[in-house]
Each structure stands twice: as C-alpha cells, then as structure tokens.
Design a protein around this motif. Structure first.
Motif, mmCIF file in Angstrom:
data_model
loop_
_atom_site.group_PDB
_atom_site.id
_atom_site.type_symbol
_atom_site.label_atom_id
_atom_site.label_comp_id
_atom_site.label_asym_id
_atom_site.label_seq_id
_atom_site.Cartn_x
_atom_site.Cartn_y
_atom_site.Cartn_z
ATOM 1 N N PHE A 52 38.889 51.274 16.141
ATOM 2 C CA PHE A 52 39.505 52.264 17.041
ATOM 3 C C PHE A 52 40.827 52.760 16.453
ATOM 4 O O PHE A 52 41.102 53.966 16.419
ATOM 5 C CB PHE A 52 39.728 51.618 18.425
ATOM 6 C CG PHE A 52 40.727 52.341 19.280
ATOM 7 C CD1 PHE A 52 40.420 53.565 19.853
ATOM 8 C CD2 PHE A 52 41.988 51.798 19.510
ATOM 9 C CE1 PHE A 52 41.363 54.236 20.641
ATOM 10 C CE2 PHE A 52 42.919 52.450 20.296
ATOM 11 C CZ PHE A 52 42.605 53.684 20.856
ATOM 12 N N VAL A 53 41.652 51.817 15.972
ATOM 13 C CA VAL A 53 42.962 52.203 15.421
ATOM 14 C C VAL A 53 42.769 53.130 14.217
ATOM 15 O O VAL A 53 43.473 54.146 14.087
ATOM 16 C CB VAL A 53 43.775 50.949 15.017
ATOM 17 C CG1 VAL A 53 45.077 51.354 14.331
ATOM 18 C CG2 VAL A 53 44.075 50.096 16.243
ATOM 19 N N SER A 54 41.790 52.828 13.367
ATOM 20 C CA SER A 54 41.591 53.673 12.182
ATOM 21 C C SER A 54 41.166 55.085 12.582
ATOM 22 O O SER A 54 41.469 56.049 11.891
ATOM 23 C CB SER A 54 40.538 53.047 11.265
ATOM 24 O OG SER A 54 39.265 53.133 11.858
ATOM 25 N N GLY A 55 40.457 55.192 13.697
ATOM 26 C CA GLY A 55 39.991 56.513 14.131
ATOM 27 C C GLY A 55 41.078 57.392 14.684
ATOM 28 O O GLY A 55 41.089 58.603 14.468
ATOM 29 N N PHE A 56 42.022 56.790 15.415
ATOM 30 C CA PHE A 56 42.990 57.621 16.139
ATOM 31 C C PHE A 56 44.444 57.420 15.703
ATOM 32 O O PHE A 56 45.341 57.888 16.382
ATOM 33 C CB PHE A 56 42.878 57.350 17.648
ATOM 34 C CG PHE A 56 41.675 57.997 18.274
ATOM 35 C CD1 PHE A 56 41.573 59.368 18.373
ATOM 36 C CD2 PHE A 56 40.641 57.221 18.762
ATOM 37 C CE1 PHE A 56 40.459 59.960 18.957
ATOM 38 C CE2 PHE A 56 39.523 57.808 19.352
ATOM 39 C CZ PHE A 56 39.437 59.181 19.450
#
Lengths: 351, 336
Positions: free
Chosen positions: B133-137
């Motif tokens: 999730f962190v890598s996406g946003f």
C-alpha cells in the motif's frame, strides 16, 4: 537545517498572499481587460453586449454606439465584453463586479453561450476552470458557481466528476493558490513596467479580444479577402463538413449550462437591467431550428430573444468569403451587418 | 494532474503534522496523504492503484503458498504489469478521458514490492503487505517516481534513522521547481521553432519533478533512489542508462532482462526485449515501440567503452543525436 521546509512554507505563503493581492495573473489580455472594464471608474454603459468570441468578432460597440446616435438619434454608451470559449459560468463573476462598481447597464444583450462543439465536452461544463476565465473571480464566487451545479448529461457511462478536467473543491482551492503564487512571481515585472495596464483606450473598449480583427468597421467597408478563391474553397469545405451540436435546450445535455445562464440572468434582473438574449450564427446556419425559440421562451421566461438570422437568408446568404472567417466567427463584412442589425434593434429595447 | 508546485505544497502541508510524532511514522502520513490527494485529483486513478494493491496482496497470499522454486511463484506477479494497460486503453473502455495520475509508476512499485515479498527466504511476512500500500501511494513519488520497492521504505522505517535535512535539500527542491516550471515551459515555447528544445523541455520537467520527489522525501527522513546523475556526461549507451531515469533502467534490467537472460535468451535479445517493454511502458504506441527497440539495439550492440579524442567526441554526439531524435520521434512523431 531541519528548518528548510519551514522556510519554504513561509516563502510560499508570502508569495500566495502577494499574488492574491496583486492579481497579476499570466493571462491573455482579454481576460484581464474584461475585469478591468468591470472595475472602471465610470458609470455603467447604457447598452452592454456580453458573449463569447462570436460576439467579440461580430459586434463592434463603437460602431453600434455611433449608428445609434447618427441613425436613430439615441445618445447611449455601448460596451462589449467577449470572453473566448463558451463557458456560461464565466460571466457571473464579471457581471457581479460590473454592477457593484459601475451600476447596472440599462440594456444587456446576452449571447446564449451554449457549447456547439462536441469536442468541447471535456472542458465545457466542468464548473470551475480558474486558469481560464474565472481567474479573477473571488472564492465566494467560485463556491457559488459550484453550489448545486448539475452537470450536463452527455449520456456517458461515468459521471463527469470522474473526467480528467473536473476539479474537486480541494483541487479548485489548490489551483487558486498556485495561480496566486505565480501571480506574485509576475509582480516584479509588473512593477518594472511602471504598473501600467495593458488595457487602455481602444484595447479596453473595442479590441478587448485577442483576435483583433474587428472593431473599426464603418458603413463604407467593402471587405474583399486577399485570396477570396482559396478562402471560399476552404469555407465551402468547412460548411459541408461542419457538425454542430443541437440546441437541445430542454435536454439533459444543457442542464448545467441553463442553470448557469439562469443564475446570471437573475443577477441582471435584480439589478433592473433589461435583458435580450441573442444568438449569432455559425457557418452554414441560416435559420433557428423550429421549436428552439419556443424552448428559449419557456426556459428563460420574460426575456426577449433576438438573432440576425434573417441576414443569412438575404444579403449574406451566398457570400461565404465576405461574411465568415471560419466556422464559428464572422469576418469584417459579417460584423458590419451584425453590428448594424443590433444597432437598429437596440432602440426598441432601450427604456 | 498535480503540478510540480501543487505537489510541493501538498508535501509541505503534510510536513507540518509530521512534526508532532516520531519521524519514522511520517511514511504512513505520506501514504495516506497520497491516497487522499489521488482521490481528489484523479479518483479513477486512485481506484485503479488501490485495485492493483489489492490484486498484489491477493497474489502474494496465493503465490506465497507455493514453493519458492515454483515458476508460478517467481513469475505470477508479472500479471500485475498488465494493469499498466489501463493508462492506454481506458478511454476505449470507459468512453471518457480520465486522469491517469501516477498509475504507471505506482504499478511498477507495487509489482516490485510484491515480488520482493515473494522472494523472501523466510515464511511469508504478512505485515509486509502493508508496504505494498505504501509503495502505491507514497506521495513524494506518486506523480513521476522514482521507482523503488516498498520494502526499501520499510527498511528505513525500521532503522528509524534521525532526519537529516540539509540546506542542499531545500535548494534542490527549489531547483526542481524552477526546472519543471520555468525551464520546461521556456524550452517548450522555443521548441515550437527549434525541435530539440522540446526534448530539453521534457528533460527539464522530468528532472525537476524527480528532484522535488527525491529531496522533499528527505524532509521526512526517507531517501529515494536518484533518477538522474549528470546524464549530459554520458559517452556510451550503457553510460547513458546508468545516468538517465536510473530507477526505471535498473528495474527493467533486474526484472525483465535478468529473468530472460537466465532462461537462455541471449544478453542482446534480453536487452532489446527489456527496452521494448520500457518503451511500451511509456506509451503503447508504435513510436515508443521503435524508441525502445532502438535503445535496446544501441545498448546491446553499441560501444561499451568510451573512446578517446575525436572519435570519443563523435560517439558522444552520435549518442545524443540518437537520444534526442528518438525522443522527438516517440513523443511528437507521426506514430506517437
């Protein structure tokens, strides 16, 4: 140097405040001049033409004023406001400011600013487009335009709020903030130029349109294009291939536009201006489709409607090269006839 | 689209609340902030990125049950890269044009993170899913990269190193702003008359936004990979790709070239395939296909070592003529 972000924040806040105060936006003169016209230290014009680029190219206020005086003995001041692109919401902040600073014009000719180009769907009814014609609108005006905005329905599968150009309220605020920061960066150049406005004299009153083709027409004009054959050929092709969206005034595809026009007309009515809606033709149009005038009367009640379409069944019918410059704008010759038409009917509506 | 200035404003706005808790936690604020920003600026793009994250999590859970040597476990995550097609075909599917903000970069980062988790030698670390999730946003990198794995951020998070912001970071952010706004705009205007300036405009915009991403992230204590390292000094194609859009070049070498090469494809063919992928990642067009093919061929068969003297100079000129010409062909040519 843990404080580096603090310094950046302070610099950006300072720039935003300066830009919000100076309003030195990097915009085409037409937009800046329109708002300068609203802020002029002069009483309101007796007759005000408000419209899109079709109005800018088609109606010369100086000519209308002189013809009103010479032919009809009416001593009335005439002004014209023309903002390019058919954004019906763009006129509300301008007219509000005009009325507040200069009072209400006695007679307002208001062009029906419907979108007739299907390729403009993506941009035409996104309520807020600050970098264009709403640059000078206040935040409260922007919120007012957004409030209860029912978007046009083009029968697309997804709501237009998902469209690339749609700006949500936070994005609208960020756009405004960004414009103010850039305005501040432009301010030093503005200072170095001695704070002079680019909108003066003829530029303000007559040529307040980036396409400075018109504004100096006279009755003596016999306009002949430089290469009439080529121009006629081009215009003939354009005429054959031109496709315009229908009026569809009562259809869902005009919901947003109607609401915005009605809100603008309401402002004018409250200021006791007399309003005449008008339509200017596109290349190939020679009459208003059957039923449209009835629809206009039904949607915009108690407002007059005028159009110079009869000209295109008469003197301008077959004179492509000397009445149109492109599909949506008349040339000098067309402007002469249209300006004359409006000068001649203005007397009927002036109180 | 989030402009470079608005991107910076958003980051600075998030920097303020981050001062009230331990610096390492700012990564969570930046990820949630990125999600909110994407939802306001480009809701469909936010949805697609979120769907890709969900897809990656499911894939990791399913593929993670397979033995580490399993081909499906090793290569199943590549299906995530199909989501990149959304950028090019969405208007055909949705019948409207939507903002595709950050999808290209986020998808690659999500893929890398999922792949890294699946490569873990230990039992599947479920807590690592959060870093997908962190890598996406991750807001600093949301718009224009760079490309990295979410687990790189996790390592920095777990190390809890103190924030070390230098004056240079502030200067680099401002330099990025000037490059991406003023220089890029000026070059684009001149480029209407002199075509190579269009390339300079693209470079200035990309480099400037990369600087904003890299150095603003350091305000929060997180280091991102550097995308550009004096690319104008490049003398060979290999040297060029070690300096230009480094994070993407490293990605295609590690995740496209290596697997192909290890499975028997010649290094030259693997290189060409990797760069064709990179071309199509930019844009699904014939122009970018040719761009990727030519860069792949240059890299595979071009000189590996710089030459001296006049020959070296001619090689460098030739390299830049090819780079600029291919960029103009891919971005502004008839097949762009």
């Amino acid at each position: 140097m843990k404080r580096a972000p603090i310094y950046l924040i302070l610099v950006l806040i300072g720039l935003a405040v300066l830009g919000g105060w100076s309003r030195t936006y990097a915009l085409a003169p037409t937009v800046n001049c329109v708002y300068e016209m609203a802020d002029l230290n002069a009483p309101a014009a007796d007759v005000l033409f408000v419209g899109t680029s079709r109005t800018g190219r088609g109606i010369d206020p100086v000519y209308v004023q002189s013809r009103l005086a010479d032919r009809h003995g009416i001593d009335a001041t005439v002004e014209r406001v023309a903002l390019p692109a058919s954004y019906p919401q763009q006129f509300r902040p301008f007219l509000q400011r005009y009325i507040e600073h200069r009072g209400a014009p006695k007679l307002v000719f208001f062009q029906l600013p419907y979108n007739f180009r299907s390729e403009r769907h993506p941009e035409i009814d996104v309520p807020i487009n600050t970098p264009r014609n709403l640059a000078h609108a206040s935040l409260s005006e922007l919120f007012s335009i957004r409030r209860d905005a029912q978007l046009n329905d083009y029968d697309e599968p997804l709501s237009r709020i998902f469209h690339r150009d749609y700006a949500s309220i936070p994005v609208m605020l960020m756009n405004r903030l960004e414009m103010n920061i850039y305005a501040a960066l432009k301010y030093p150049a503005h200072l170095m130029n001695g704070l002079t406005s680019e909108c003066q004299g003829e530029t303000l009153y007559r040529h307040n349109h980036p396409l400075r083709l018109y504004g100096d027409i006279t009755d003596a004009v016999t306009f002949v294009p430089e290469t009439p054959k080529r121009m006629v050929t081009r215009l003939k092709e354009q005429k054959e291939t031109a496709q315009y969206m229908p009026f569809a005034i009562k259809g869902p595809m005009r919901r947003f536009e109607n609401a915005q026009i009605l809100a603008t007309l309401d402002k004018l009515k409250r200021a006791n201006s007399r309003i005449v809606l008008f339509y200017l033709p596109a290349l190939g149009e020679s009459r208003i489709p059957v039923g449209v005038e009835e629809d206009i009367a039904s949607v915009f009640q108690n407002v007059n409607f005028a159009h110079p379409m009869a000209l295109y069944q008469g003197p301008l019918a077959d004179q492509l090269a000397v009445s149109f410059a492109d599909t949506h704008h008349v040339d000098n010759f067309g402007a002469l006839h249209i300006s004359r038409y409006f000068a001649d009917i203005s007397g009927n509506y002036l109180p | 689209m989030i402009s470079p200035l608005q991107h910076l404003v958003l980051l600075l706005a998030l920097w303020v609340p981050c001062q009230f808790f331990a610096p390492r936690h700012s990564v969570h604020v930046l990820a949630v902030g990125g999600l909110i920003a994407a939802a306001f600026y480009a809701p469909i793009a936010a949805f697609v990125i979120a769907a890709t994250i969900l897809e990656a999590v499911l894939l990791v859970i399913i593929l993670g049950r397979l033995p580490r040597q399993s081909g499906l476990r090793q290569f199943g995550a590549y299906v995530l890269l199909l989501n990149l097609l959304f950028v090019d075909v969405h208007d055909l599917v949705l019948n409207i044009n939507v903002a595709t903000l950050g999808i290209s970069f986020s998808t690659i980062r999500i893929f890398m993170t999922a792949k890294n988790i699946l490569s873990s030698r230990k039992a599947l670390p479920m807590r690592d899913m959060y870093w997908i999730f962190v890598s996406g946003f991750y807001l600093p990198a949301l718009i224009i990269g760079p490309i990295f794995s979410g687990l790189d951020l996790k390592k920095q998070h777990d190390a809890a190193a103190p924030v070390a912001v230098s004056l240079r970071d502030g200067r680099m952010v401002l330099q990025g702003l000037v490059l991406s706004v003023l220089v890029a705009t000026a070059c684009a205007i001149i480029g209407q008359a002199i075509a190579p300036f269009l390339f300079l405009s693209l470079f200035a915009a990309f480099w400037g936004q990369s600087l904003i991403a890299e150095h603003s992230s350091r305000f929060f204590g997180y280091r991102l990979p550097v995308n550009f390292n004096h690319p104008w000094k490049a003398k060979t194609p290999q040297d060029f790709w070690a300096r230009w859009h480094k994070s993407m070049a490293q990605f295609v070498l590690q995740y496209i070239f290596l697997p192909l090469n290890l499975r028997g494809l010649s290094p030259q063919m693997a290189t060409i395939t990797a760069f064709v992928f990179m071309g199509l990642w930019h844009n699904l067009s014939l122009g970018y296909f040719v761009w990727g093919l030519c860069h792949g061929v240059m890299l595979a068969f071009g000189p590996k070592e710089p030459a001296e003297g006049i020959r070296g100079l001619l090689m460098q000129v030739g390299l830049w003529v090819a780079v600029i010409g291919l960029s103009l062909f891919a971005n502004y040519g008839a097949y762009s």
